[in-house]
Design an enzyme around this catalytic site. Structure first.
Site, PDB file in Angstrom:
ATOM      1  N   TRP A  66      15.889  -0.615   1.340  1.00 32.23           N
ATOM      2  CA  TRP A  66      14.981  -1.171   0.322  1.00 32.23           C
ATOM      3  C   TRP A  66      15.259  -2.638   0.081  1.00 32.23           C
ATOM      4  O   TRP A  66      14.339  -3.426  -0.114  1.00 32.23           O
ATOM      5  CB  TRP A  66      15.012  -0.328  -0.950  1.00 32.23           C
ATOM      6  CG  TRP A  66      14.406   1.007  -0.670  1.00 32.23           C
ATOM      7  CD1 TRP A  66      15.062   2.199  -0.566  1.00 32.23           C
ATOM      8  CD2 TRP A  66      13.026   1.280  -0.347  1.00 32.23           C
ATOM      9  NE1 TRP A  66      14.178   3.192  -0.222  1.00 32.23           N
ATOM     10  CE2 TRP A  66      12.929   2.665  -0.086  1.00 32.23           C
ATOM     11  CE3 TRP A  66      11.881   0.498  -0.267  1.00 32.23           C
ATOM     12  CZ2 TRP A  66      11.716   3.270   0.259  1.00 32.23           C
ATOM     13  CZ3 TRP A  66      10.668   1.094   0.079  1.00 32.23           C
ATOM     14  CH2 TRP A  66      10.598   2.463   0.336  1.00 32.23           C
TER      15      TRP A  66
ATOM     16  N   ASP B 107      15.658  -4.114  -8.453  1.00 31.06           N
ATOM     17  CA  ASP B 107      14.743  -3.029  -8.079  1.00 31.06           C
ATOM     18  C   ASP B 107      15.447  -1.722  -8.449  1.00 31.06           C
ATOM     19  O   ASP B 107      16.225  -1.184  -7.684  1.00 31.06           O
ATOM     20  CB  ASP B 107      14.450  -3.074  -6.572  1.00 31.06           C
ATOM     21  CG  ASP B 107      13.699  -1.823  -6.100  1.00 31.06           C
ATOM     22  OD1 ASP B 107      13.308  -0.999  -6.953  1.00 31.06           O
ATOM     23  OD2 ASP B 107      13.519  -1.679  -4.874  1.00 31.06           O
TER      24      ASP B 107
ATOM     25  N   LYS C 139      10.564   8.765  -9.501  1.00 36.87           N
ATOM     26  CA  LYS C 139      11.861   9.404  -9.245  1.00 36.87           C
ATOM     27  C   LYS C 139      12.422   9.980 -10.540  1.00 36.87           C
ATOM     28  O   LYS C 139      12.543  11.184 -10.678  1.00 36.87           O
ATOM     29  CB  LYS C 139      12.833   8.429  -8.595  1.00 36.87           C
ATOM     30  CG  LYS C 139      12.414   8.122  -7.153  1.00 36.87           C
ATOM     31  CD  LYS C 139      12.551   6.689  -6.815  1.00 36.87           C
ATOM     32  CE  LYS C 139      11.788   6.235  -5.601  1.00 36.87           C
ATOM     33  NZ  LYS C 139      11.793   7.063  -4.432  1.00 36.87           N
TER      34      LYS C 139
HETATM   35  N1  PMP Z   1      12.548   0.488  -3.918  1.00 32.82           N
HETATM   36  C1  PMP Z   1      13.287   1.622  -3.881  1.00 32.82           C
HETATM   37  C2  PMP Z   1      14.742   1.547  -4.213  1.00 32.82           C
HETATM   38  C3  PMP Z   1      12.671   2.838  -3.564  1.00 32.82           C
HETATM   39  O1  PMP Z   1      13.385   3.963  -3.520  1.00 32.82           O
HETATM   40  C4  PMP Z   1      11.287   2.862  -3.280  1.00 32.82           C
HETATM   41  C5  PMP Z   1      10.538   4.131  -2.954  1.00 32.82           C
HETATM   42  N2  PMP Z   1      11.211   5.137  -2.391  1.00 32.82           N
HETATM   43  C6  PMP Z   1      10.586   1.654  -3.302  1.00 32.82           C
HETATM   44  C7  PMP Z   1      11.243   0.495  -3.636  1.00 32.82           C
HETATM   45  C8  PMP Z   1       9.114   1.601  -2.962  1.00 32.82           C
HETATM   46  O2  PMP Z   1       8.429   2.169  -4.009  1.00 32.82           O
HETATM   47  P1  PMP Z   1       6.873   2.473  -3.918  1.00 32.82           P
HETATM   48  O3  PMP Z   1       6.701   3.548  -2.911  1.00 32.82           O
HETATM   49  O4  PMP Z   1       6.561   2.895  -5.314  1.00 32.82           O
HETATM   50  O5  PMP Z   1       6.196   1.210  -3.532  1.00 32.82           O
END
Ligand code: PMP
Length: 364
Positions: free
Chosen positions: A102, A176, A200
């Site tokens: 991420w 994030d 989550k």
């Molecule tokens: N950052 C993290 C730490 C994540 O776990 C996720 C999704 N699994 C995201 C960003 C992306 O999120 P989204 O699918 O809501 O765009």
């Protein structure tokens, strides 16, 4: 129906009471004659729901008055671009800590707008640890420092908040927090911006929560789309366009559930107990293996492999028969991953651990 324990990384398990309440209110919310899905976002009914979501979030997370709370669409992924657009504030570069998949995505997107200085990375060990802060190489001219407190795929979590107090310049910390948001108390004042996809720990997909210090608003880079401007959303109480109303409503129910269950400090205790139970098993057998450095293991996402990968499918099949679902690891890592967010009860982890012990002894 046998009790199902859902270990999905997200969208993830929600508290049963929340789903039951949503079911009961589905056709007629509080005598309004409407489902929440059918309400105008500007009507008094939904406005009252939205105000309560924000008030409860502020109370639970202790959000200071000089922070705005935004309820946005586009997921956390949109924030990978929105954050630099709003936070560069005339500067050319930004600092990022790279602890996994991420972080990498955030960095890739930020490079479209800024010269990215990767202040630290754990790529040398396949992202299995958090680089200690005294090894970081922070560009003092960077507009902000971005990090990912919990890497959902790698299962690596910061059990500390980076300290930028020694920086002579104002360098907001940007997090994030998608997969650890509201899983433990947060000292919001340490951050310039916190963003988190809801799907989550706090609600369904479709909602991204952004908490932003108000002095950072109103300095977007030229060409920033209106929808990416934090100030536009802050000035209109997230009603510049139609917010994700139903996701906000469910999130509101989850926040009420959190309050009823003692708030973030109480949640943290349960989350620590769940994580200890599962890592305890992983560390006492060589049948299973967790690659992450002990101090940096995630309380939320627990990746593990079986010594004999040929047993993976059988493990998943038998787990499913026991009511333990969505344990398959992320495609980029393989093996298994048990996500044990707030709504996963301790009992679910106990059942998983018992199953894993039995599976190991059956296949020894
Ligand atoms: N950052 C993290 C730490 C994540 O776990 C996720 C999704 N699994 C995201 C960003 C992306 O999120 P989204 O699918 O809501 O765009």
């Amino acid at each position: 129906m046998e009790h199902i324990y859902n270990f999905s990384a997200g969208p993830a398990v929600l508290p049963t009471e929340v789903l039951q309440q949503a079911r009961d209110e589905m056709l007629d919310w509080h005598g309004s004659g409407m489902s929440v899905m059918e309400m105008s976002h500007r009507g008094k009914e939904f406005m009252s729901i939205a105000a309560k979501v924000e008030a409860d979030l502020r109370e639970l997370a202790g959000i200071p008055a000089n922070y705005k709370v935004l309820f946005l669409t586009g997921g956390a992924s949109t924030q990978f671009a929105t954050a630099p657009m709003n936070l560069l504030r005339g500067k050319k570069s930004a600092n990022y800590v790279n602890t996994g998949e991420w972080s990498k995505k955030a960095i890739k997107e930020a490079k479209k707008y800024a010269a990215v200085n990767v202040a630290a990375t754990s790529e040398d060990a396949n992202f299995t640890y958090v680089p200690p802060q005294d090894t970081w190489n922070i560009d003092p001219n960077g507009a902000y420092l971005h990090y990912t407190p919990n890497e959902t795929i790698g299962g690596v979590e910061f059990n500390w908040v980076p300290d930028l107090s020694h920086m002579k310049v104002d360098m907001p910390l940007v997090a994030d927090m998608s997969s650890s948001f509201m899983s433990r108390p947060i000292d919001v004042a340490r951050f310039g911006v916190i963003y988190a996809g809801a799907q989550k720990n706090v609600g369904p997909a479709g909602l991204c929560i952004v908490i932003v210090r108000d002095d950072l608003l109103g300095q977007t880079i030229p060409g920033t789309p209106t929808m990416f401007d934090y100030k536009i959303h802050a000035d209109s109480d997230s009603m510049y366009n139609t917010p994700p109303t139903y996701a906000m409503y469910i999130t509101g129910l989850v926040l009420e559930w959190l309050k009823k269950n003692g708030g973030l400090a109480a949640m943290e205790k349960v989350n620590v107990a769940k994580a200890n139970l599962l890592y305890g098993l992983l560390d006492t057998t060589d049948f299973y293996h967790c690659p992450v450095a002990k101090a940096d293991r995630s309380r939320m996402n627990v990746p593990f492999t079986l010594k004999n990968a040929a047993l993976d499918d059988e493990f998943l099949k038998q787990a499913k028969a026991r009511g333990l679902i969505q344990l398959k690891g992320h495609r980029s890592v393989g093996g298994m991953r048990a996500s044990i967010y707030n709504a996963m009860p301790l009992e679910g982890v106990k059942v998983l651990v018992e199953f894993m012990k039995k599976f190991a002894s059956d296949h020894a």
